[in-house]
Design a protein around this motif. Structure first.
Motif, PDB file in Angstrom:
ATOM      1  N   TYR A 101       0.846  -1.193   0.000  1.00 40.56           N
ATOM      2  CA  TYR A 101       0.000   0.000   0.000  1.00 40.56           C
ATOM      3  C   TYR A 101       0.880   1.242   0.000  1.00 40.56           C
ATOM      4  CZ  TYR A 101      -4.024  -2.941   1.007  1.00 40.56           C
ATOM      5  OH  TYR A 101      -5.014  -3.890   0.922  1.00 40.56           O
ATOM      6  N   GLY A 102       0.471   2.239  -0.775  1.00 40.66           N
ATOM      7  CA  GLY A 102       1.183   3.507  -0.804  1.00 40.66           C
ATOM      8  C   GLY A 102       0.295   4.612  -0.257  1.00 40.66           C
ATOM      9  N   PHE A 103       0.791   5.346   0.725  1.00 39.92           N
ATOM     10  CA  PHE A 103       0.055   6.458   1.334  1.00 39.92           C
ATOM     11  C   PHE A 103       0.749   7.749   0.922  1.00 39.92           C
ATOM     12  CE2 PHE A 103      -0.543   2.648   3.772  1.00 39.92           C
ATOM     13  CZ  PHE A 103      -1.909   2.636   4.020  1.00 39.92           C
ATOM     14  N   VAL A 104       0.006   8.614   0.234  1.00 41.50           N
ATOM     15  CA  VAL A 104       0.602   9.733  -0.498  1.00 41.50           C
ATOM     16  C   VAL A 104       0.160  11.080   0.063  1.00 41.50           C
ATOM     17  CG1 VAL A 104       0.894  10.809  -2.770  1.00 41.50           C
ATOM     18  CG2 VAL A 104       0.554   8.314  -2.591  1.00 41.50           C
ATOM     19  N   HIS A 105       1.140  11.978   0.192  1.00 40.11           N
ATOM     20  CA  HIS A 105       0.858  13.403   0.389  1.00 40.11           C
ATOM     21  C   HIS A 105       1.484  14.137  -0.796  1.00 40.11           C
ATOM     22  CE1 HIS A 105      -0.014  16.959   3.016  1.00 40.11           C
ATOM     23  NE2 HIS A 105       0.825  17.501   2.130  1.00 40.11           N
ATOM     24  N   PHE A 106       0.641  14.660  -1.669  1.00 31.72           N
ATOM     25  CA  PHE A 106       1.082  15.340  -2.895  1.00 31.72           C
ATOM     26  C   PHE A 106       0.949  16.841  -2.719  1.00 31.72           C
ATOM     27  CE2 PHE A 106      -0.507  17.368  -6.844  1.00 31.72           C
ATOM     28  CZ  PHE A 106       0.624  17.248  -7.640  1.00 31.72           C
ATOM     29  N   ARG A 107       1.980  17.580  -3.098  1.00 27.95           N
ATOM     30  CA  ARG A 107       1.940  19.046  -3.031  1.00 27.95           C
ATOM     31  C   ARG A 107       2.181  19.641  -4.413  1.00 27.95           C
ATOM     32  NH1 ARG A 107       4.461  22.606   1.709  1.00 27.95           N
ATOM     33  NH2 ARG A 107       2.581  21.653   2.610  1.00 27.95           N
ATOM     34  N   PRO A 130      -2.364  -2.487   5.789  1.00 33.57           N
ATOM     35  CA  PRO A 130      -3.393  -1.514   5.367  1.00 33.57           C
ATOM     36  C   PRO A 130      -3.981  -0.757   6.553  1.00 33.57           C
ATOM     37  CG  PRO A 130      -4.349  -3.706   5.409  1.00 33.57           C
ATOM     38  CD  PRO A 130      -2.907  -3.870   5.818  1.00 33.57           C
ATOM     39  N   LEU A 131      -3.151   0.021   7.243  1.00 36.88           N
ATOM     40  CA  LEU A 131      -3.587   0.789   8.407  1.00 36.88           C
ATOM     41  C   LEU A 131      -3.808   2.236   7.976  1.00 36.88           C
ATOM     42  CD1 LEU A 131      -1.123  -0.752  11.023  1.00 36.88           C
ATOM     43  CD2 LEU A 131      -3.526  -1.337  10.640  1.00 36.88           C
ATOM     44  N   PHE A 132      -4.964   2.491   7.401  1.00 39.14           N
ATOM     45  CA  PHE A 132      -5.203   3.741   6.689  1.00 39.14           C
ATOM     46  C   PHE A 132      -5.185   4.961   7.592  1.00 39.14           C
ATOM     47  CE2 PHE A 132      -5.823   1.401   2.961  1.00 39.14           C
ATOM     48  CZ  PHE A 132      -6.578   0.274   3.262  1.00 39.14           C
ATOM     49  N   SER A 133      -5.913   4.932   8.699  1.00 41.69           N
ATOM     50  CA  SER A 133      -5.961   6.116   9.565  1.00 41.69           C
ATOM     51  C   SER A 133      -4.586   6.454  10.123  1.00 41.69           C
ATOM     52  CB  SER A 133      -6.956   5.884  10.716  1.00 41.69           C
ATOM     53  OG  SER A 133      -8.252   5.686  10.221  1.00 41.69           O
ATOM     54  N   THR A 221     -10.729  -0.356   8.438  1.00 40.42           N
ATOM     55  CA  THR A 221     -11.165  -0.902   7.162  1.00 40.42           C
ATOM     56  C   THR A 221     -12.145   0.005   6.450  1.00 40.42           C
ATOM     57  OG1 THR A 221     -12.874  -2.151   8.324  1.00 40.42           O
ATOM     58  CG2 THR A 221     -10.796  -3.284   7.877  1.00 40.42           C
ATOM     59  N   ALA A 222     -12.746   0.952   7.158  1.00 46.37           N
ATOM     60  CA  ALA A 222     -13.705   1.847   6.516  1.00 46.37           C
ATOM     61  C   ALA A 222     -13.030   2.810   5.567  1.00 46.37           C
ATOM     62  CB  ALA A 222     -14.495   2.625   7.570  1.00 46.37           C
ATOM     63  N   ARG A 223     -11.688   3.020   5.742  1.00 44.53           N
ATOM     64  CA  ARG A 223     -10.984   3.943   4.874  1.00 44.53           C
ATOM     65  C   ARG A 223     -10.654   3.317   3.524  1.00 44.53           C
ATOM     66  NH1 ARG A 223      -8.661   8.452   7.406  1.00 44.53           N
ATOM     67  NH2 ARG A 223      -8.132   9.049   5.301  1.00 44.53           N
ATOM     68  N   PHE A 224     -10.716   1.988   3.450  1.00 41.93           N
ATOM     69  CA  PHE A 224     -10.372   1.310   2.203  1.00 41.93           C
ATOM     70  C   PHE A 224     -11.408   1.666   1.144  1.00 41.93           C
ATOM     71  CE2 PHE A 224     -10.223  -2.485  -0.588  1.00 41.93           C
ATOM     72  CZ  PHE A 224      -8.919  -2.320  -1.003  1.00 41.93           C
ATOM     73  N   GLY A 225     -10.951   2.170   0.013  1.00 44.84           N
ATOM     74  CA  GLY A 225     -11.870   2.558  -1.052  1.00 44.84           C
ATOM     75  C   GLY A 225     -12.051   4.051  -1.148  1.00 44.84           C
ATOM     76  N   GLU A 226     -11.646   4.807  -0.104  1.00 44.57           N
ATOM     77  CA  GLU A 226     -11.745   6.257  -0.171  1.00 44.57           C
ATOM     78  C   GLU A 226     -10.428   6.806  -0.693  1.00 44.57           C
ATOM     79  OE1 GLU A 226     -12.837   7.928   3.511  1.00 44.57           O
ATOM     80  OE2 GLU A 226     -14.549   6.607   3.804  1.00 44.57           O
ATOM     81  N   GLY A 227     -10.470   7.478  -1.841  1.00 45.27           N
ATOM     82  CA  GLY A 227      -9.256   8.032  -2.412  1.00 45.27           C
ATOM     83  C   GLY A 227      -8.275   6.961  -2.828  1.00 45.27           C
ATOM     84  N   LYS A 228      -8.780   5.798  -3.210  1.00 42.88           N
ATOM     85  CA  LYS A 228      -7.914   4.665  -3.509  1.00 42.88           C
ATOM     86  C   LYS A 228      -7.700   4.520  -5.005  1.00 42.88           C
ATOM     87  CE  LYS A 228      -9.647   0.497  -3.485  1.00 42.88           C
ATOM     88  NZ  LYS A 228      -9.341  -0.060  -4.809  1.00 42.88           N
ATOM     89  N   LEU A 229      -6.460   4.190  -5.377  1.00 50.23           N
ATOM     90  CA  LEU A 229      -6.136   3.818  -6.735  1.00 50.23           C
ATOM     91  C   LEU A 229      -5.579   2.402  -6.701  1.00 50.23           C
ATOM     92  CD1 LEU A 229      -4.285   7.066  -7.847  1.00 50.23           C
ATOM     93  CD2 LEU A 229      -6.602   6.405  -8.451  1.00 50.23           C
TER      94      LEU A 229
END
Length: 232
Positions: A101-107, A130-133, A221-229
């Protein structure tokens, strides 16, 4: 006595690596740095990270954007503590050892000194967990310091993460990170559904001011699918 711990051993319990992806006029999206320096990524994994590190639709507005993606791994092995963590986690946790999983902060911001007219760069945290929060909070904190202080902030963050306890479910763990203390409870398989619990949040406290900043979130798990590619 606790056995000797190899450098970056604790870091790798949580993350595979931290990447900086920039836009190069000749190459397009390109990996600028990878931390730690001995992190292993295949050529295919590097290409996929570069491709997915920028938003699909990118306007001309100056803004920061946060999202996550996943890519197939070249290998599917997991560490012992990661396997133990997943075995004790809710069955709904979208864990698959074949993916990172990749967690991104884009500027993106205007910059007249750049031929293209815009500064564009992403901080990407790569993990098999997959620890989204939690990782959204960690990525935001690292990005904030990176864009103010440069690569030294990422190096410092890696050293802080290398002191973290191993992932454990069902208990609140505190993690030091760049002047803050992140307090996080990772869900366990025996937990009540989220709507009946009182402790489903990640808390970030500033170590110097002790001013709490709450990042309310639902079950991981609720974050999975939000803003996901997804990249298959």
């Amino acid at each position: 006595m606790e056995p000797d711990i190899e450098p970056w051993d604790r870091f790798r319990d949580w993350l595979h690596c931290i990447c900086v992806v920039t836009f190069d006029l000749e190459l397009g999206q390109a990996l600028e740095v990878i931390y730690p320096g001995d992190a292993i990524l295949s050529n295919t994994e590097k290409i996929n990270i570069c491709y997915l590190a920028f938003p699909d639709s990118n306007s001309s507005n100056a803004r920061d954007t946060n999202f996550h993606f996943r890519i197939r791994r070249a290998i599917s092995d997991v560490r012992g503590c990661q396997k133990s963590f997943v075995d004790k986690s809710p069955s709904s946790l979208p864990f698959d050892p074949h993916y990172l999983y990749g967690f991104v902060h884009f500027r993106q911001c205007k910059d007249a000194t750049i031929n293209r007219g815009y500064f564009q760069k992403s901080i990407v945290l790569m993990s098999v967990l997959p620890l989204f929060s939690l990782f959204y909070s960690v990525t935001a904190r690292i990005a904030e310091h990176f864009f103010e202080n440069g690569e030294a902030a990422i190096e410092a963050a890696c050293h802080h993460i290398d002191t973290w306890q191993q992932p454990q479910v069902g208990r609140t763990i505190e993690f030091p990170l760049l002047g803050t203390l992140i307090s996080c409870r990772l869900p366990a398989a025996c937990d009540l559904p989220y709507e009946f619990r009182l402790d489903g949040h990640v808390e970030v406290r500033a170590l110097l001011t002790f001013t709490p900043m709450f990042l309310h979130c639902s079950e991981e798990t609720a974050r999975f699918g939000e803003g996901k590619l997804d990249h298959i």
